[in-house]
Motif scaffolding. Structure first.
Motif, short mmCIF file in Angstrom:
data_model
loop_
_atom_site.label_atom_id
_atom_site.label_comp_id
_atom_site.label_asym_id
_atom_site.label_seq_id
_atom_site.Cartn_x
_atom_site.Cartn_y
_atom_site.Cartn_z
N VAL A 81 20.98 -7.21 0.78
CA VAL A 81 20.24 -7.17 -0.55
C VAL A 81 19.64 -6.10 -0.97
O VAL A 81 19.72 -5.62 -2.27
CB VAL A 81 19.58 -8.54 -0.38
N GLY A 82 19.05 -5.42 -0.18
CA GLY A 82 18.50 -4.11 -0.44
C GLY A 82 19.04 -3.07 -0.88
O GLY A 82 18.77 -2.36 -1.94
N PHE A 83 20.51 -2.96 -0.56
CA PHE A 83 21.28 -2.07 -1.39
C PHE A 83 21.78 -2.39 -2.61
O PHE A 83 21.82 -1.57 -3.72
CB PHE A 83 22.72 -1.93 -0.38
N PHE A 84 21.95 -3.55 -2.93
CA PHE A 84 22.18 -3.95 -4.27
C PHE A 84 21.07 -4.09 -5.23
O PHE A 84 21.38 -3.78 -6.29
CB PHE A 84 22.79 -5.58 -4.25
N MET A 85 19.65 -3.94 -4.90
CA MET A 85 18.76 -3.77 -5.55
C MET A 85 18.36 -2.21 -5.87
O MET A 85 17.57 -1.83 -6.75
CB MET A 85 17.44 -4.46 -4.76
N ARG A 86 18.91 -1.30 -5.07
CA ARG A 86 18.65 -0.03 -5.53
C ARG A 86 18.97 0.51 -6.97
O ARG A 86 18.22 0.98 -7.46
CB ARG A 86 19.82 0.86 -4.60
N PRO A 87 20.39 0.16 -7.48
CA PRO A 87 20.73 0.64 -8.84
C PRO A 87 19.52 0.07 -9.68
O PRO A 87 19.16 0.60 -10.82
CB PRO A 87 21.85 -0.10 -8.96
N VAL A 88 19.13 -1.36 -9.52
CA VAL A 88 18.05 -1.79 -10.53
C VAL A 88 16.82 -1.17 -10.18
O VAL A 88 16.33 -0.99 -11.32
CB VAL A 88 17.81 -3.57 -9.89
N GLY A 89 16.41 -0.78 -9.17
CA GLY A 89 15.06 0.17 -8.68
C GLY A 89 15.20 1.47 -9.32
O GLY A 89 14.22 1.85 -10.07
N GLY A 90 16.66 1.99 -9.42
CA GLY A 90 16.91 3.35 -10.13
C GLY A 90 16.52 3.35 -11.56
O GLY A 90 15.93 4.16 -11.94
N TRP A 91 17.00 2.30 -12.26
CA TRP A 91 16.98 1.83 -13.60
C TRP A 91 15.45 1.90 -14.05
O TRP A 91 15.01 2.40 -14.81
CB TRP A 91 17.72 0.72 -14.03
N LEU A 92 14.65 0.59 -13.15
CA LEU A 92 13.63 0.14 -13.73
C LEU A 92 12.30 1.41 -13.45
O LEU A 92 11.67 1.71 -14.11
CB LEU A 92 13.15 -0.96 -12.82
N LEU A 93 12.36 2.12 -12.34
CA LEU A 93 11.38 3.05 -11.94
C LEU A 93 11.78 4.47 -12.44
O LEU A 93 10.81 5.32 -13.01
CB LEU A 93 11.37 3.34 -10.30
#
Length: 454
Positions: free
Chosen positions: A56-68
């Protein structure tokens, strides 16, 4: 190099060390804590559930990239770096205190899932935030050297995690590690993140960002937005292509190497672990040397050297590794592979940051990199095991070589980025006419940097 410059490098890259320490210890200690969060009776099912939460951590990376990345462009590099390390600390604390299945049922697994979601967000943003900061806060003729410490810190995090695992395995019984000893690495990770948070609270914004207005975007309100990123979509696609070959090669010879040496080459696990540790240590030490070289001869020569080496030598190296048989041949081949990859790892952070104007730089690096990393780096081990299970393990060697070949084409076509003025990226042509691999010669004095607070 002065004390202030070293302080900038440390503060800008230290989060990566903690991040990768946490990332490593989750994967390596999963065998000890899997039984704590899921019903007993089927160890394989427990590990699969734990691995699923890890993924799940890998799938959240793009979200984190966009948000942060958005935070970094709109609120500043300091704000993004402080937020990433806050998420980092919170995720480690949650794992350290998560209740077991016997105490809270699946509630403990839910806490573990939330922690991994936070960690994925943090990892997705930390890379771009630190890459942008290290690039902007460095002297113009030291950007390659400074940004190389991103992979120094990442590798140091893995080595620290591996070293702690060895220490705990030798000082604690297996039962103790399964009972509560596995929580120790996450407590250490949380404390490390807290220290980095304190350091980052005392840093100042980079002068490049502080002096920027719209800077490469049409309006100030467009900073860090998908609209502004779309105006620089060619650079964004370039970042994905830049990442493709490098991230597959990196994951192949770092996280997958120990398993490959053990499962495919038939080396004892202890020998395979020692090979990985020694090879990674040397790899860590050569990063600044390669970064320094790029400041003298440019980024493209190193990228092209990496891509040519990976395209034509991946298949022979992996084939020979499979028949290495002992420590020294395996170490020599592993070092050769990692030295080739250094052409990418040592400078990829600054190359990507140098492609974008200030107003979209953090998001421009973060989101495309996170997507490329999730698609190619995060899946590398699974693709390798898929080929192995299918009886055609050598197919993965050709897959990795093919990814490097795609990146080689990009490196040959892109322009040199070493001599650009970060304040003028996109200024001449405007945001809508950006070309692939833009590089504008500095037409004024190189930018200076805001010092960190002492």
């Amino acid at each position: 190099m002065g004390r202030q410059q070293w302080k900038k490098i440390w503060v800008g890259s230290a989060g990566n060390m903690v991040e990768w320490f946490d990332w490593f210890v989750y994967a390596s200690f999963a065998t000890y804590f899997a039984g704590s969060f899921f019903p007993s009776g089927n160890p394989t099912a427990q590990l699969m559930n734990t691995a699923g939460i890890f993924a799940v951590g890998f799938f959240m990376r793009p979200v984190g990239g966009w948000l942060l990345g958005r935070v970094g462009d709109r609120k500043g590099r300091k704000a993004a770096l402080t937020l990433t390390v806050s998420l980092m600390s919170a995720s480690a604390v949650l794992i350290a205190i998560a209740p077991t299945y016997g105490v809270a049922g699946y509630g403990g697994a839910a806490v573990l899932l939330v922690a991994r979601l936070l960690q994925g967000l943090s990892v997705g943003g930390e890379y771009a935030a630190s890459a942008t900061y290290l690039t902007e806060a460095s002297d113009a003729d030291r950007r390659g050297f400074a940004s190389s410490f991103q992979y120094v810190s990442m590798t140091a995090g893995q080595l620290l995690g591996l070293g702690l695992q060895i220490v705990l395995q030798r000082t604690m019984s297996d039962d103790t590690l399964h009972s509560w000893g596995w929580r120790i690495p996450f407590i250490i990770g949380a404390l490390g993140a807290a220290v980095v948070f304190y350091l980052r609270r005392n840093m100042l914004e980079t002068e490049v960002y502080a002096e920027s207005s719209e800077d490469g975007v049409e309006r100030a309100d467009d900073k860090g937005t998908m609209k502004a990123l779309w105006q620089h979509r060619r650079q964004a696609f370039l970042v994905v292509a830049l990442t493709m070959g490098g991230t597959v090669a990196y994951y192949t010879y770092t996280t997958y190497l120990t398993k490959y040496l053990s499962n495919s080459a038939g080396l004892p696990k202890e020998t395979a672990t020692l090979v990985s540790f020694c090879a990674l240590f040397v790899f860590m030490c050569v990063q600044p040397l390669a970064g320094m070289l790029s400041d003298r001869i440019g980024r493209r020569p190193l990228l092209i050297t990496f891509a040519v080496g990976s395209t034509f030598l991946t298949v022979p190296i992996m084939t020979l590794l499979q028949h290495a048989g002992s420590f020294w041949p395996a170490l020599g081949l592993s070092l050769l592979a990692l030295l080739i990859i250094t052409g990418y790892t040592s400078i990829n952070a600054c190359v990507k940051a140098e492609l974008f104007p200030t107003g979209i730089r953090a998001l421009g690096v973060a989101l495309p990199y996170a997507l490329g990393n999730a698609l190619f780096g995060g899946t590398a081990e699974y693709v390798a095991l898929w080929f192995k299970n299918g009886g055609t393990e050598s197919g993965y060697y050709w897959y990795a070589a093919g990814c490097a070949a795609v990146s080689l084409v990009v490196y040959l076509a892109m322009k040199e980025t070493r001599d650009i003025d970060l304040n003028r990226v996109g200024a001449e042509t405007g945001p809508s006419s950006a070309e692939v691999g833009p590089a504008f010669p500095a037409s004024g004095p190189a930018q200076t940097d805001a010092p960190l607070a002492s």
